[in-house]
Design an enzyme around this catalytic site. Structure first.
Site, PDB file in Angstrom:
ATOM      1  N   TYR A  93      -6.548   4.241  63.402  1.00  0.00           N
ATOM      2  CA  TYR A  93      -7.060   4.560  62.115  1.00  0.00           C
ATOM      3  C   TYR A  93      -7.312   3.373  61.361  1.00  0.00           C
ATOM      4  O   TYR A  93      -6.286   2.689  61.197  1.00  0.00           O
ATOM      5  CB  TYR A  93      -6.030   5.663  61.486  1.00  0.00           C
ATOM      6  CG  TYR A  93      -6.637   6.296  60.338  1.00  0.00           C
ATOM      7  CD1 TYR A  93      -7.422   7.420  60.415  1.00  0.00           C
ATOM      8  CD2 TYR A  93      -6.577   5.590  59.050  1.00  0.00           C
ATOM      9  CE1 TYR A  93      -7.898   7.937  59.470  1.00  0.00           C
ATOM     10  CE2 TYR A  93      -7.037   6.153  57.945  1.00  0.00           C
ATOM     11  CZ  TYR A  93      -7.738   7.419  58.213  1.00  0.00           C
ATOM     12  OH  TYR A  93      -8.412   7.915  57.175  1.00  0.00           O
ATOM     13  N   TRP A 146      -9.628   1.422  57.943  1.00  0.00           N
ATOM     14  CA  TRP A 146     -10.902   1.030  57.339  1.00  0.00           C
ATOM     15  C   TRP A 146     -11.374  -0.498  57.629  1.00  0.00           C
ATOM     16  O   TRP A 146     -12.473  -0.672  57.496  1.00  0.00           O
ATOM     17  CB  TRP A 146     -10.429   0.736  55.804  1.00  0.00           C
ATOM     18  CG  TRP A 146     -10.696   1.854  54.998  1.00  0.00           C
ATOM     19  CD1 TRP A 146     -10.268   3.373  55.273  1.00  0.00           C
ATOM     20  CD2 TRP A 146     -11.620   2.215  53.807  1.00  0.00           C
ATOM     21  NE1 TRP A 146     -10.591   4.240  54.289  1.00  0.00           N
ATOM     22  CE2 TRP A 146     -11.546   3.633  53.543  1.00  0.00           C
ATOM     23  CE3 TRP A 146     -12.571   1.418  53.152  1.00  0.00           C
ATOM     24  CZ2 TRP A 146     -12.066   4.197  52.393  1.00  0.00           C
ATOM     25  CZ3 TRP A 146     -13.106   1.937  51.995  1.00  0.00           C
ATOM     26  CH2 TRP A 146     -13.031   3.271  51.599  1.00  0.00           C
TER      27      TRP A 146
HETATM   28  N1  LIG Z   1       1.605   7.337  50.607  1.00  0.00           N
HETATM   29  C1  LIG Z   1       0.612   7.382  50.712  1.00  0.00           C
HETATM   30  N2  LIG Z   1      -0.137   6.982  52.002  1.00  0.00           N
HETATM   31  C2  LIG Z   1      -1.449   7.098  52.271  1.00  0.00           C
HETATM   32  C3  LIG Z   1      -2.432   7.393  51.344  1.00  0.00           C
HETATM   33  C4  LIG Z   1      -1.840   7.947  50.091  1.00  0.00           C
HETATM   34  O1  LIG Z   1      -2.744   8.421  49.182  1.00  0.00           O
HETATM   35  N3  LIG Z   1      -0.627   7.765  50.084  1.00  0.00           N
HETATM   36  N4  LIG Z   1      -3.728   7.280  51.472  1.00  0.00           N
HETATM   37  C5  LIG Z   1      -4.010   7.488  53.032  1.00  0.00           C
HETATM   38  C6  LIG Z   1      -5.679   7.006  52.990  1.00  0.00           C
HETATM   39  S1  LIG Z   1      -6.728   8.049  52.066  1.00  0.00           S
HETATM   40  C7  LIG Z   1      -6.063   6.218  53.894  1.00  0.00           C
HETATM   41  S2  LIG Z   1      -7.961   5.843  54.037  1.00  0.00           S
HETATM   42  C8  LIG Z   1      -5.123   5.297  54.644  1.00  0.00           C
HETATM   43  C9  LIG Z   1      -5.691   3.935  54.837  1.00  0.00           C
HETATM   44  O2  LIG Z   1      -5.040   3.127  55.700  1.00  0.00           O
HETATM   45  P1  LIG Z   1      -5.704   2.015  56.186  1.00  0.00           P
HETATM   46  O3  LIG Z   1      -7.034   1.963  56.726  1.00  0.00           O
HETATM   47  O4  LIG Z   1      -4.829   1.704  57.648  1.00  0.00           O
HETATM   48  O5  LIG Z   1      -5.381   0.699  55.441  1.00  0.00           O
HETATM   49  P2  LIG Z   1      -5.851  -0.738  55.137  1.00  0.00           P
HETATM   50  O6  LIG Z   1      -5.056  -1.663  54.459  1.00  0.00           O
HETATM   51  O7  LIG Z   1      -7.256  -0.563  54.729  1.00  0.00           O
HETATM   52  O8  LIG Z   1      -5.854  -1.163  56.841  1.00  0.00           O
HETATM   53  C10 LIG Z   1      -6.754  -1.882  57.400  1.00  0.00           C
HETATM   54  C11 LIG Z   1      -6.279  -3.091  58.210  1.00  0.00           C
HETATM   55  O9  LIG Z   1      -7.207  -3.630  59.084  1.00  0.00           O
HETATM   56  C12 LIG Z   1      -7.199  -5.160  59.035  1.00  0.00           C
HETATM   57  N5  LIG Z   1      -8.558  -5.654  59.132  1.00  0.00           N
HETATM   58  C13 LIG Z   1      -9.763  -5.781  58.052  1.00  0.00           C
HETATM   59  N6  LIG Z   1     -10.657  -6.321  58.711  1.00  0.00           N
HETATM   60  C14 LIG Z   1     -10.575  -6.445  60.031  1.00  0.00           C
HETATM   61  C15 LIG Z   1     -11.201  -6.903  61.153  1.00  0.00           C
HETATM   62  O10 LIG Z   1     -12.383  -7.253  60.917  1.00  0.00           O
HETATM   63  N7  LIG Z   1     -10.539  -6.832  62.326  1.00  0.00           N
HETATM   64  C16 LIG Z   1      -9.066  -6.460  62.485  1.00  0.00           C
HETATM   65  N8  LIG Z   1      -8.858  -6.467  63.679  1.00  0.00           N
HETATM   66  N9  LIG Z   1      -8.362  -5.974  61.543  1.00  0.00           N
HETATM   67  C17 LIG Z   1      -8.972  -6.078  60.283  1.00  0.00           C
HETATM   68  C18 LIG Z   1      -6.662  -5.402  57.560  1.00  0.00           C
HETATM   69  O11 LIG Z   1      -5.961  -6.651  57.610  1.00  0.00           O
HETATM   70  C19 LIG Z   1      -5.797  -4.209  57.593  1.00  0.00           C
HETATM   71  O12 LIG Z   1      -4.314  -4.721  57.891  1.00  0.00           O
HETATM   72  O13 LIG Z   1      -4.189   5.170  53.993  1.00  0.00           O
HETATM   73  C20 LIG Z   1      -3.470   6.424  53.866  1.00  0.00           C
HETATM   74  N10 LIG Z   1      -1.945   6.483  53.514  1.00  0.00           N
HETATM   75  N1  LIG Z   2      -9.373   0.393  44.390  1.00  0.00           N
HETATM   76  C1  LIG Z   2      -9.378   1.303  45.471  1.00  0.00           C
HETATM   77  N2  LIG Z   2     -10.294   2.349  45.324  1.00  0.00           N
HETATM   78  C2  LIG Z   2     -10.074   3.087  46.441  1.00  0.00           C
HETATM   79  C3  LIG Z   2      -9.147   3.001  47.472  1.00  0.00           C
HETATM   80  C4  LIG Z   2      -8.089   1.735  47.201  1.00  0.00           C
HETATM   81  O1  LIG Z   2      -7.653   1.657  48.270  1.00  0.00           O
HETATM   82  N3  LIG Z   2      -8.455   1.026  46.324  1.00  0.00           N
HETATM   83  N4  LIG Z   2      -8.946   3.888  48.381  1.00  0.00           N
HETATM   84  C5  LIG Z   2     -10.053   4.774  48.590  1.00  0.00           C
HETATM   85  C6  LIG Z   2      -9.685   5.870  49.663  1.00  0.00           C
HETATM   86  S1  LIG Z   2      -9.499   5.652  51.514  1.00  0.00           S
HETATM   87  C7  LIG Z   2      -9.824   7.174  49.184  1.00  0.00           C
HETATM   88  S2  LIG Z   2      -9.264   8.427  50.178  1.00  0.00           S
HETATM   89  C8  LIG Z   2     -10.081   7.514  47.904  1.00  0.00           C
HETATM   90  C9  LIG Z   2      -9.006   8.611  47.254  1.00  0.00           C
HETATM   91  O2  LIG Z   2      -9.081   9.265  46.017  1.00  0.00           O
HETATM   92  P1  LIG Z   2      -8.371  10.217  45.592  1.00  0.00           P
HETATM   93  O3  LIG Z   2      -7.574  10.870  46.331  1.00  0.00           O
HETATM   94  O4  LIG Z   2      -8.987  10.895  44.402  1.00  0.00           O
HETATM   95  O5  LIG Z   2      -7.402   9.065  44.535  1.00  0.00           O
HETATM   96  P2  LIG Z   2      -6.045   8.758  44.504  1.00  0.00           P
HETATM   97  O6  LIG Z   2      -5.781   7.478  43.540  1.00  0.00           O
HETATM   98  O7  LIG Z   2      -5.084   8.977  45.594  1.00  0.00           O
HETATM   99  O8  LIG Z   2      -5.526  10.033  43.465  1.00  0.00           O
HETATM  100  C10 LIG Z   2      -6.176  10.262  42.171  1.00  0.00           C
HETATM  101  C11 LIG Z   2      -5.181  10.976  41.140  1.00  0.00           C
HETATM  102  O9  LIG Z   2      -4.786  12.350  41.507  1.00  0.00           O
HETATM  103  C12 LIG Z   2      -3.724  12.571  40.922  1.00  0.00           C
HETATM  104  N5  LIG Z   2      -2.824  13.713  41.663  1.00  0.00           N
HETATM  105  C13 LIG Z   2      -2.062  13.407  42.721  1.00  0.00           C
HETATM  106  N6  LIG Z   2      -1.487  14.622  43.140  1.00  0.00           N
HETATM  107  C14 LIG Z   2      -2.352  15.751  42.296  1.00  0.00           C
HETATM  108  C15 LIG Z   2      -2.089  17.052  42.236  1.00  0.00           C
HETATM  109  O10 LIG Z   2      -1.012  17.734  43.087  1.00  0.00           O
HETATM  110  N7  LIG Z   2      -2.684  17.936  41.379  1.00  0.00           N
HETATM  111  C16 LIG Z   2      -3.508  17.002  40.281  1.00  0.00           C
HETATM  112  N8  LIG Z   2      -4.416  17.680  39.599  1.00  0.00           N
HETATM  113  N9  LIG Z   2      -3.702  15.686  40.435  1.00  0.00           N
HETATM  114  C17 LIG Z   2      -2.741  15.112  41.438  1.00  0.00           C
HETATM  115  C18 LIG Z   2      -3.076  11.308  40.560  1.00  0.00           C
HETATM  116  O11 LIG Z   2      -2.718  11.336  39.365  1.00  0.00           O
HETATM  117  C19 LIG Z   2      -3.726  10.365  41.313  1.00  0.00           C
HETATM  118  O12 LIG Z   2      -3.900   9.108  40.178  1.00  0.00           O
HETATM  119  O13 LIG Z   2      -9.869   6.501  47.125  1.00  0.00           O
HETATM  120  C20 LIG Z   2     -10.808   5.346  47.507  1.00  0.00           C
HETATM  121  N10 LIG Z   2     -10.783   4.321  46.393  1.00  0.00           N
HETATM  122 MO   LIG Z   3      -8.945   7.409  52.381  1.00  0.00          MO
END
Ligand SMILES: Nc1nc2c(c(=O)[nH]1)N[C@H]1C(S)=C(S)[C@@H](COP(=O)(O)OP(=O)(O)OC[C@H]3O[C@@H](n4cnc5c(=O)[nH]c(N)nc54)[C@H](O)[C@@H]3O)O[C@H]1N2
Ligand SMILES: Nc1nc2c(c(=O)[nH]1)N[C@H]1C(S)=C(S)[C@@H](COP(=O)(O)OP(=O)(O)OC[C@H]3O[C@@H](n4cnc5c(=O)[nH]c(N)nc54)[C@H](O)[C@@H]3O)O[C@H]1N2
Ligand SMILES: [Mo]
Length: 772
Positions: free
Chosen positions: A114, A116
């Site tokens: 999994y 990005w």
């Molecule tokens: N507690 C908590 N945990 C969460 C979340 C949360 O809201 N709360 N959010 C979740 C969500 S929505 C998401 S999407 C995930 C994100 O989780 P990930 O997608 O696993 O997070 P990234 O840090 O983007 O990891 C990408 C990795 O790929 C590497 N990389 C970048 N480019 C390349 C490349 O070209 N080749 C190779 N081999 N590697 C590369 C980077 O160095 C990095 O280590 O996390 C989830 N985890």
């Molecule tokens: N700069 C930056 N932007 C990103 C990312 C990043 O890593 N960096 N990650 C991207 C990714 S992979 C994703 S999936 C999206 C995620 O997009 P979202 O899931 O919308 O983003 P979050 O920042 O996890 O959460 C937004 C807000 O939801 C509120 N929240 C949390 N739990 C609850 C709840 O139970 N009820 C209500 N009403 N509010 C709650 C919190 O206050 C939090 O600040 O963002 C994307 N955008």
């Molecule tokens: Mo995400």
């Protein structure tokens, strides 16, 4: 005279040109001229391309090198690494793959990697990994995602669609049509910096200003006021995390008891409203879902709920629910109930009204764009292994081989994984309950990781292949939510002996006998041309006119025209539900689903239901762990990517990730700004730095995800995490049996001043090295 070169490349957070000198030093980064609101993240990568954190050559964990065939438990993360040649590392990886396939079959290989990764369609690490493993005979894949997995699970049952990222409404549509936007979880503009696959331009964060000028009103229902920018001048309705469904039920209660619901719409376009009505009125369980009832759960005033329901019924209303809200226990429910509420208002199918999921969760979500733009990409090819694992259930996959996992009406048999290959994701970032993950990780026979930097993913591998960044290769940006194809050109030579993922898998493919099938005898530029030409033909068939490849490469980008008007979600269906049936069993919006009911899941019944989260401020264990910990997306990075950049590090408090807390809570705990605290529960403990704020509900702590996992005792499950990685505290149970998605937001903890000798953060140290 010194020569300076400007070369255009791109990232998830923007398109930019990088300035280099003749020695290949990276001097500066400039946003694309068409990007009117570039993200400050664009300067993040320049300092990390030549950083000492780069992995400079292949490495192998010492214990693995001594005995590559040893079964677990292992001490991954706790042992030094031995530098080896590419020959040696590739040989070890090929041997391990062949051995596992021969002894256990392809079902023992987890390739669901999994993550990005980086922008660019050719060097997209998980894609090239999967193409390779597919040709090797297959691999256990993941299904769903971390971002909106519960919505992905439930929406096909409700509206017959799973294109969640398309279930949004553009700014243009809102500006032209909407009066009231009711936002569960807000739309935090920090999130609009990025797009999966690459943001090209950013014109969406100023939308709130334009909307405000147009008189559009916003209601931000969230524990955190900053989830909407000040420019939106929103009304803030503070609620307890995890209580959104209760508030939605009470809004429905007011609509029903005051006869404000659109009965003809419900009759014409939906099935099962009566069931929901009986439930809301308390006829099925004896508990009417009144605003007073919801107030007890959510803390939102009963009169505010009533007033909001009336406003929603008499305005042109858009209800949006952020993805974060469904990343929690029973996350299917707020999504289902969002649709039910919008249906009750009878506004689905009308421009700028109805519902949206993840409005502003990414940059491109609010753009006006054609929906039929093809993407140049490399084919993944077939995968002969049918076993899969819901994303987010990695720990169960690795710890419970042979057991059953209920999922969306199926009983999945958990395969026995021996080898895990990760490329382009950071398992020590995305998975919940890191301590359980670590136990699972130590059971594996072989872990192979392609990484750029020495982060936790690399430090917990057996074989580490050093890969390049986007700046070291040619590629094409083409993202689902963008209207632009962008040429990404090589800025500098690869760092030391780092190689592109594509080249690594080409070599591995060669060694296991599928080399020609993998490369199809194309090199990097050959593939880019081929991918482009193939997508160009599709584009031409759809009436677009992208230029020939050489012209595109020379020009640097191609912009597809914006549509004259934006698609209105479900407009055709609402106009004529009989002829334009939805892909649900009834052909209509299912407020009650016989299919879901038939699964017999008490954690996801046949209609939207309020079910208390296992951990929240209303649960009994809040006596022991009185704070709800939210972990949202970071402002200064993308997940764990760029955590080592100056901008992310500048934001830390005594080197730790800041944790926001309400002033009252800080006073009660005797904490002040800048203190280092220990945050803990039964699953683990981390250190973080206190940041006192006024606009966060008391009882809630908020920390961004993505601080690189940094255990005090590497390799040991349960060790104190020193840097502020919230996943040592999060739960790794599924949202429900329906989608088994992550519930990372449903977590209780306690917090205290850290009093011992403060351990140094070592997340940005390279590991210990040894000789063979
Ligand atoms: N507690 C908590 N945990 C969460 C979340 C949360 O809201 N709360 N959010 C979740 C969500 S929505 C998401 S999407 C995930 C994100 O989780 P990930 O997608 O696993 O997070 P990234 O840090 O983007 O990891 C990408 C990795 O790929 C590497 N990389 C970048 N480019 C390349 C490349 O070209 N080749 C190779 N081999 N590697 C590369 C980077 O160095 C990095 O280590 O996390 C989830 N985890
Ligand atoms: N700069 C930056 N932007 C990103 C990312 C990043 O890593 N960096 N990650 C991207 C990714 S992979 C994703 S999936 C999206 C995620 O997009 P979202 O899931 O919308 O983003 P979050 O920042 O996890 O959460 C937004 C807000 O939801 C509120 N929240 C949390 N739990 C609850 C709840 O139970 N009820 C209500 N009403 N509010 C709650 C919190 O206050 C939090 O600040 O963002 C994307 N955008
Ligand atoms: Mo995400």
């Amino acid at each position: 005279m010194r020569t300076r070169t400007l070369t255009q490349t791109a990232s998830h957070w923007g398109v930019y040109s990088v300035e280099t000198n003749e020695s290949g030093d990276i001097l500066n980064t400039y946003p694309a001229p068409y990007d009117t609101e570039p993200s400050p993240l664009i300067r993040g990568l320049q300092s990390l391309v030549h950083s000492p954190l780069r992995i400079d050559q292949p490495y192998v964990r010492q214990g693995f090198l001594q005995n590559p065939e040893a079964n677990g438990p292992h001490n991954r993360g706790g042992e030094p690494f031995v530098p080896v040649s590419w020959e040696k590392a590739l040989g070890l990886a090929a041997d391990a793959l062949l051995r596992v396939r021969a002894n256990f079959g392809n079902e023992a290989i987890y390739g669901g990697s999994y993550g990005w990764a980086s922008a660019g369609r050719l060097h997209h690490a998980p894609s090239v990994l999967k193409r390779f493993l597919g040709l090797f005979g297959g691999y256990v894949d993941k299904r769903g995602n971390h971002s909106f997995g519960a919505a992905l699970g439930i929406m096909p049952h409700v509206v017959g669609r799973n294109d969640i990222t398309d279930m949004v409404v553009s700014w243009r549509s809102v500006l032209e049509n909407t009066e009231l936007v009711v936002m569960f979880g807000g739309a935090n503009i920090k999130n609009m910096q990025i797009d999966s696959g690459g943001a090209a331009s950013h014109e969406n964060s100023s939308g709130f200003m334009r909307a405000r000028a147009a008189g559009i009103q916003f209601v931000n229902i969230s524990p955190f006021r900053d989830d909407l920018p000040e420019t939106a001048a929103a009304q803030w309705q503070v609620i307890r995390p995890g209580s959104d469904t209760a508030v939605m039920m009470a809004l429905a209660h007011t609509l029903i008891t005051e006869a404000l619901h659109d009965q003809s719409f419900l009759q014409r376009c939906c099935v099962g409203f009566d069931r929901l009505k009986q439930y809301v009125l308390g006829e099925t369980d004896g508990q009417p879902k009144t605003p007073e009832w919801a107030a007890q759960h959510s803390g939102m005033e009963p009169e505010a709920i009533r007033a909001l329901a009336r406003r929603m019924a008499t305005s042109r209303t858009l209800i949006t629910t952020s993805w974060s809200v469904q990343r929690s226990d029973h996350g299917e429910q707020p999504v289902w109930m969002t649709v039910a509420l919008a249906a009750m208002l009878g506004q689905i199918g009308k421009p700028g009204r109805g519902f949206a999921l993840g409005f502003g969760a990414t940059n491109g979500s609010l753009a006006s764009r054609a929906r039929d733009i093809p993407r140049p990409k490399m084919s993944l090819g077939p995968n002969a292994v049918k076993a899969f694992c819901p994303a987010g259930r990695t720990n169960d996959l690795l710890l419970r081989p042979g057991e059953q996992l209920e999922y969306n009406g199926l009983n999945l048999k958990i395969p026995d994984i021996k080898l895990l290959y990760s490329a382009g994701g950071n398992p020590f970032h995305h998975n919940a309950n890191t301590n359980r993950l670590l136990q699972a990780w130590q059971r594996l026979d072989t872990v192979i990781v392609n990484e750029i930097w020495w982060n936790a993913a690399a430090k917990h591998a057996d074989i580490v292949f050093p890969t390049t960044t986007t700046m070291e290769r040619n590629d094409i940006l083409a993202a689902d939510q963008q209207s632009r194809w962008v040429a990404m050109k090589k800025v500098v030579e690869p760092y030391k002996s780092a190689r592109n993922d594509f080249d690594i898998f080409s070599d591995l493919a060669e060694r296991v006998g599928v080399g020609a099938a993998f490369t199809e005898n194309r090199n990097e530029m050959g593939w880019l041309r081929h991918m482009y030409d193939t997508a160009r033909i599709t584009a031409q068939e759809r009436g677009y006119a992208p230029p020939p490849f050489d012209e595109f490469w020379q020009a640097g980008d191609y912009l597809f025209p914006a549509p004259e008007s934006d698609e209105v979600l479900f407009a055709d269906f609402v106009a004529d539900p009989e002829s334009n049936r939805l892909a649900t069993p009834s052909g209509k919006i299912e407020i009650y689903s016989e299919t879901v009911d038939g699964f017999g899941y008490s954690d996801c019944p046949g209609q939207p239901t309020w079910i208390e989260p296992k951990e929240w401020l209303g649960s009994p264990i809040s006596k022991q762990f009185p704070f709800h910990l939210l972990s949202n997306q970071p402002t200064w990075r993308l997940h764990s990517q760029l955590d080592a950049s100056p901008a992310s590090r500048k934001n830390k408090v005594q080197d730790r990730e800041p944790i926001k807390m309400n002033r009252k809570d800080a006073d009660a705990k005797g904490l002040k700004n800048g203190d280092v605290v220990r945050v803990f529960n039964d699953r683990g403990a981390m250190l973080a730095g206190v940041e006192i704020v006024d606009d966060l509900l008391s009882g809630v702590l908020l920390i961004a995800t993505g601080a690189w996992y940094d255990p005090a005792e590497p390799g040991k499950a349960g060790a104190l995490e020193k840097h502020g990685n919230p996943n040592v505290l999060t739960r790794d149970e599924g949202t429900s049996r329906l989608s088994q998605s992550i519930a990372a937001q449903s977590v209780l903890v306690d917090i205290e001043l850290f009093t011992g000798t403060l351990p140094a953060v070592t997340a940005f140290d390279i590991p210990a090295f040894a000789t063979e």
